[in-house]
Write a protein that holds these residues in place. Structure first.
Motif, PDB file in Angstrom:
ATOM      1  N   GLY A 133      -4.023   0.113  -5.987  1.00 41.81           N
ATOM      2  CA  GLY A 133      -2.397  -0.384  -6.391  1.00 41.81           C
ATOM      3  C   GLY A 133      -1.287  -0.549  -5.846  1.00 41.81           C
ATOM      4  O   GLY A 133      -0.723  -0.098  -6.067  1.00 41.81           O
ATOM      5  N   LYS A 179      -3.454   5.242 -10.547  1.00 42.97           N
ATOM      6  CA  LYS A 179      -3.655   5.046 -11.555  1.00 42.97           C
ATOM      7  C   LYS A 179      -2.914   3.712 -11.693  1.00 42.97           C
ATOM      8  O   LYS A 179      -1.543   3.933 -11.541  1.00 42.97           O
ATOM      9  CB  LYS A 179      -3.382   5.727 -12.653  1.00 42.97           C
ATOM     10  N   LYS A 180      -3.072   2.869 -12.672  1.00 46.12           N
ATOM     11  CA  LYS A 180      -2.395   1.349 -13.014  1.00 46.12           C
ATOM     12  C   LYS A 180      -3.279   0.626 -13.701  1.00 46.12           C
ATOM     13  O   LYS A 180      -4.385  -0.179 -13.732  1.00 46.12           O
ATOM     14  CB  LYS A 180      -2.301   0.316 -11.358  1.00 46.12           C
ATOM     15  N   GLY A 181      -2.639   0.184 -15.306  1.00 43.87           N
ATOM     16  CA  GLY A 181      -3.013  -0.359 -15.924  1.00 43.87           C
ATOM     17  C   GLY A 181      -4.406   0.772 -16.660  1.00 43.87           C
ATOM     18  O   GLY A 181      -4.327   1.621 -16.490  1.00 43.87           O
ATOM     19  N   LYS A 182      -5.772  -0.779 -16.650  1.00 42.80           N
ATOM     20  CA  LYS A 182      -6.816   0.317 -16.172  1.00 42.80           C
ATOM     21  C   LYS A 182      -7.894   0.668 -15.292  1.00 42.80           C
ATOM     22  O   LYS A 182      -8.875   1.123 -15.278  1.00 42.80           O
ATOM     23  CB  LYS A 182      -7.526  -0.303 -17.247  1.00 42.80           C
ATOM     24  N   THR A 183      -7.150   0.385 -13.828  1.00 43.02           N
ATOM     25  CA  THR A 183      -8.272   0.604 -12.707  1.00 43.02           C
ATOM     26  C   THR A 183      -7.353   2.023 -12.411  1.00 43.02           C
ATOM     27  O   THR A 183      -5.995   2.265 -12.257  1.00 43.02           O
ATOM     28  CB  THR A 183      -6.998  -0.532 -11.706  1.00 43.02           C
ATOM     29  N   THR A 184      -8.600   2.292 -11.576  1.00 40.26           N
ATOM     30  CA  THR A 184      -7.899   3.565 -11.211  1.00 40.26           C
ATOM     31  C   THR A 184      -8.963   4.081 -10.007  1.00 40.26           C
ATOM     32  O   THR A 184      -9.437   3.520  -9.327  1.00 40.26           O
ATOM     33  CB  THR A 184      -8.813   5.011 -12.051  1.00 40.26           C
ATOM     34  N   ALA A 239     -12.718   0.982 -17.552  1.00 39.62           N
ATOM     35  CA  ALA A 239     -11.998   0.989 -16.738  1.00 39.62           C
ATOM     36  C   ALA A 239     -12.502   0.931 -15.773  1.00 39.62           C
ATOM     37  O   ALA A 239     -13.718   1.854 -15.527  1.00 39.62           O
ATOM     38  CB  ALA A 239     -11.170   2.322 -16.827  1.00 39.62           C
ATOM     39  N   ALA A 264       1.296   1.826  -8.517  1.00 38.15           N
ATOM     40  CA  ALA A 264       0.629   2.433  -8.525  1.00 38.15           C
ATOM     41  C   ALA A 264       0.752   4.270  -9.163  1.00 38.15           C
ATOM     42  O   ALA A 264       1.033   4.323  -7.553  1.00 38.15           O
ATOM     43  CB  ALA A 264      -1.244   2.785  -8.642  1.00 38.15           C
ATOM     44  N   THR A 297       4.682   7.265  -6.513  1.00 42.22           N
ATOM     45  CA  THR A 297       4.507   5.348  -6.764  1.00 42.22           C
ATOM     46  C   THR A 297       4.257   5.047  -5.787  1.00 42.22           C
ATOM     47  O   THR A 297       4.725   4.911  -4.539  1.00 42.22           O
ATOM     48  CB  THR A 297       5.227   5.409  -7.595  1.00 42.22           C
TER      49      THR A 297
END
Length: 134
Positions: A66, A116-121, A38, A69, A87
């Motif tokens: 993001g 956090k969004k998907g695999k990105t923090t 990530a 996110a 959000t």
């Protein structure tokens, strides 16, 4: 007792060489791949008022995360912790309201932000110091 070695034929040698070559080229059938790590990025955060009076509101303004996110803030007071969630907008911004009750005047309150969004923090932090109500 005599030992004899089997006779090698031209065809047998070629077959052996071909088998070895195919085995080397094919390599292992299943390869364990490391899981995708990530990504962690920096966000931006600023308090609407870094010296809010007791029993007033201040906002934690988060940006550079993001689109949409999930944002979480955690305020570390002297004796407790307060968590807020929101959000982010399509533009990657969020504003979270904190009511400053009777927080200890002059005692720094650290605020950590995680989005956090998907695999990105995204991670960042800020702080504020409550002041005595007049």
């Amino acid at each position: 007792m005599s030992l004899t070695t089997p006779a090698r034929t031209k065809t047998g040698s070629k077959l052996l060489a071909l088998t070895l070559a195919v085995g080397l080229l094919a390599g292992p059938i299943a390869v364990d791949a490391a899981p995708a790590e990530a990504a962690t990025k920096k966000c931006a955060v600023k308090m609407s008022n870094s010296k809010p009076r007791q029993y007033s509101n201040t906002w934690v303004n988060v940006s550079k995360v993001g689109s949409k996110a999930k944002v979480e803030t955690l305020a570390h007071y002297k004796t407790t912790k307060t968590k807020k969630k929101a959000t982010a907008s399509k533009k990657g911004k969020a504003s979270l309201k904190y009511y400053i009750s009777g927080a200890t005047p002059g005692k720094k309150v650290s605020v950590t932000v995680t989005a956090k969004k998907g695999k990105t923090t995204w991670k960042c932090s800020t702080s504020f110091k409550p002041v005595k109500k007049r």
